[in-house]
Design a protein around this motif. Structure first.
Motif, mmCIF file in Angstrom:
data_model
loop_
_atom_site.group_PDB
_atom_site.id
_atom_site.type_symbol
_atom_site.label_atom_id
_atom_site.label_comp_id
_atom_site.label_asym_id
_atom_site.label_seq_id
_atom_site.Cartn_x
_atom_site.Cartn_y
_atom_site.Cartn_z
ATOM 1 N N LEU A 265 -22.916 -10.180 35.506
ATOM 2 C CA LEU A 265 -22.395 -8.915 34.976
ATOM 3 C C LEU A 265 -21.860 -9.188 33.580
ATOM 4 N N ILE A 266 -22.164 -8.288 32.672
ATOM 5 C CA ILE A 266 -21.681 -8.449 31.297
ATOM 6 C C ILE A 266 -20.688 -7.323 31.026
ATOM 7 N N GLN A 267 -19.460 -7.701 30.666
ATOM 8 C CA GLN A 267 -18.440 -6.691 30.371
ATOM 9 C C GLN A 267 -18.684 -6.122 28.972
ATOM 10 N N PRO A 268 -18.303 -4.873 28.747
ATOM 11 C CA PRO A 268 -18.555 -4.286 27.433
ATOM 12 C C PRO A 268 -17.810 -5.055 26.337
ATOM 13 N N GLU A 269 -18.486 -5.208 25.215
ATOM 14 C CA GLU A 269 -17.865 -5.893 24.082
ATOM 15 C C GLU A 269 -16.829 -4.986 23.450
ATOM 16 N N GLY A 270 -15.753 -5.606 23.029
ATOM 17 C CA GLY A 270 -14.785 -4.819 22.291
ATOM 18 C C GLY A 270 -15.333 -4.555 20.892
ATOM 19 N N GLY A 271 -15.180 -3.321 20.402
ATOM 20 C CA GLY A 271 -15.653 -3.037 19.053
ATOM 21 C C GLY A 271 -14.495 -3.080 18.089
ATOM 22 N N ASP A 272 -14.731 -2.628 16.885
ATOM 23 C CA ASP A 272 -13.650 -2.568 15.908
ATOM 24 C C ASP A 272 -12.619 -1.518 16.327
ATOM 25 N N VAL A 273 -13.115 -0.501 17.078
ATOM 26 C CA VAL A 273 -12.235 0.574 17.527
ATOM 27 C C VAL A 273 -12.440 0.744 19.024
ATOM 28 N N ASP A 274 -11.340 0.881 19.768
ATOM 29 C CA ASP A 274 -11.450 1.154 21.200
ATOM 30 C C ASP A 274 -11.290 2.658 21.402
#
Lengths: 257, 323
Positions: free
Chosen positions: B191-200
């Motif tokens: 399972l791959i967790q969503p990557e954090g972006g510059d903005v949540d």
């Protein structure tokens, strides 16, 4: 690798959808059809695999609307073969029927990987990739956003779940995948190239086999949803609308000082 | 003919999905209408403990096996088919979710039961089943009569209130012998967790969200300017991310993120069901769209039927000048 991409013509949702006099179906005499947008992603995924790993890509579509132009566009984008299944499909067919027809047609077309758009605007009785997988007794995975070869006889796919969580699965070939999105934006085929294809390339045609599909459900009414009527519509010139919206936001304390 | 109702419960990483409770609520209605039992079907490995959250059901049918430790379309479909064959319900409710797409159509193909996808509502009247499906991007509702002794209905998230389906207490558990799960052709890797972006975007109080109506990537700047003036962030519907105009971390909806900001300003978003699922919890929804029939106006509190390029710059100026 032999890849088959199924392409479906669906009502263009940008156009106003007219319902027939009986109120049970679209008014097929005025409906404008276009390629299912998810099928464009399925084709893009197939072409990426072809470019990166080598593959022969065949697009297959049931005859409806201006499917010829759509198939020539697929060829212009890089598909190797285009097959049109001839039959009475102009009035729309259930996904169960389409899957049964395509399952038989695919008996005569080499396929290690079958890609279809994850869903379509009118697949009220289920999604094609899954039903095709069932009909062919092949493994299937939906909501796929990435496909990579894993050895010669399998692919690694990414399947999206809620909340952005992604599952990575290994799938033995042959298999059917419902593509949600290709890793890149579907490529564009210039009109000149499509026209050239129309002059030089040929669409292959196959007569649709007779299929028996169990009784599906019967639509008794097709109608616009009753507007929940929640939205209060703000009218006026842009400046008036902006002033009203500004006031609403200010009232709710949404404008930081 | 059985009048029982079965709900195929969805869970990921040990957590029951909200839609599971919504389906139990709807299932309870159907069971009452037909005079049958309500079964929750729970599939996995080490999941029997989740039965304690399924008190709304009369019974929980559990399919437990090591090969079911992680979701895969093939193994779960086989397990669900085994459970539904054993229960032989009048209606099986499956979520119209990512997993549900695999399951509902897969079970229809395997069991030969008719399927109604994208259901907003399902009703049993004197034993006759009708289902209302939301199709054509949410623009039309198709009401259908469903013949036969069994049927599968894929329920859209939000079609019923979860509260009525959320009841603690463990109903009687019936163990369903798992089907043969060797030689599986689909194998779980990770399972791959969503990557954090510059903005949540799930933490932003104000979201200005763009859809197809924006027309081109360059035009996103117009919306970004408003978002910045409001002290919020830009989010979007799926087509914008598919086009590569904004990163995946900005996507709101079924295959993106669910958001509950104080203000959700939907710009050029028609409001497909998959999108609405991700933003219907926002406190204030304002929609700007050229199509007065766009489904987004059904969930919005305020609507503007207009070209976004007329309204957005005017509003941006107003906000900037704080006049």
């Amino acid at each position: 690798m032999d890849i088959v991409v199924t392409v479906k013509m669906v009502p263009d949702l940008v156009e106003e959808l007219e319902v027939n006099a009986e109120g049970t179906d679209l008014d097929r005499s005025v409906v404008k059809l276009r390629i299912n947008e998810f099928d464009e992603h399925a084709l893009e995924q197939a072409l990426l695999l072809k470019n990166q790993h080598g593959a022969r890509v065949t697009v297959v579509a049931l005859d409806s609307g201006e499917v010829d132009e759509t198939l020539f566009t697929c060829l212009a984008k890089g598909a190797d073969r285009a097959v049109k299944v001839m039959g009475d499909f102009q009035g729309g067919v259930s996904t169960h029927t389409a899957a049964a027809v395509l399952a038989q047609v695919l008996g005569g077309i080499p396929h290690e990987l079958i890609l279809a758009g994850v869903q379509a605007a009118d697949d009220r009785d289920g999604q094609l990739a899954v039903l095709l997988g069932s009909a062919l007794r092949l493994p299937h995975v939906s909501v796929v956003t990435g496909v990579e070869p894993s050895g010669d006889k399998a692919v690694t796919v990414r399947q999206e779940y809620s909340g952005g969580v992604v599952g990575e699965l290994e799938v033995d070939l042959p298999a059917v995948l419902g593509i949600q999105a290709a890793p890149q934006t579907p490529r564009y085929a210039p009109v000149s190239k499509v026209r050239q294809m129309m002059k030089t390339a040929k669409l292959e045609t196959i007569e649709a086999p007779a299929v028996e599909v169990g009784a599906g459900s019967i639509v008794t009414s097709l109608a616009r949803p009753e507007a929940a009527g929640r939205a209060e519509i703000i009218e006026g010139a842009p400046e008036e609308v902006a002033a009203r919206l500004y006031a609403i936001l200010a009232d709710r304390g949404l404008l930081k000082r | 003919m059985s009048a029982d109702i079965a709900v195929v419960v969805e869970h990921l990483e040990g957590v029951l999905a909200e839609v599971s409770f919504e389906m139990l609520a709807k299932g309870r209605e159907l069971a009452a209408a037909g005079g049958g039992m309500l079964w929750a079907v729970l599939i996995g490995h080490g999941v029997t403990r989740l039965a304690g959250e399924l008190g709304a059901a009369d019974g929980v049918a559990v399919v437990e096996q090591e090969a079911l430790a992680h979701y895969t379309p093939e193994a779960y479909e086989k397990a669900a088919a085994a459970a539904l064959q054993a229960l032989a319900p009048r209606v099986a409710l499956v979520a119209s979710s990512s997993m549900g797409l695999d399951q509902a159509a897969g079970l229809s193909g395997t069991l030969g039961w008719p399927l109604c996808a994208y259901c907003k509502d399902v009703a049993l009247t004197d034993g006759a089943l009708t289902a209302v499906s939301q199709i054509y991007g949410g623009k039309l509702l198709a009401t259908a009569e469903v013949p036969g002794e069994h049927a599968i209905c894929a329920m859209l998230p939000g079609a019923a209130a979860a509260a009525a389906g959320r009841k603690s207490g463990t109903p009687p558990v019936r163990e369903i012998p798992p089907p043969a799960l060797d030689g599986l052709r689909v194998r779980f890797k990770r399972l791959i967790q969503p990557e954090g972006g510059d903005v949540d975007i799930t933490r932003e109080g104000i979201l200005v969200s763009v859809g197809r109506g924006i027309g081109s990537q360059d035009n996103i700047a117009v919306v970004k300017e408003l978002a910045e003036a409001l002290g919020g962030a830009v989010s979007s519907s799926r087509p914008i991310v598919d086009q590569g105009w904004l990163p995946k971390t900005r996507q709101v909806g079924k295959s993106g993120l669910s958001v509950k900001p104080k203000l959700y300003l939907a710009v050029g978003i028609s409001g497909a069901p998959e999108h609405i699922e991700g933003m219907r919890g926002a406190e204030l929804i304002v929609a700007i769209n050229t199509d007065p029939g766009a489904p987004i106006f059904d969930v919005a509190h305020y609507g503007v039927v207009s070209d976004l390029f007329d309204v957005i710059p005017a509003l941006t100026e107003k906000v900037k000048s704080r006049a």
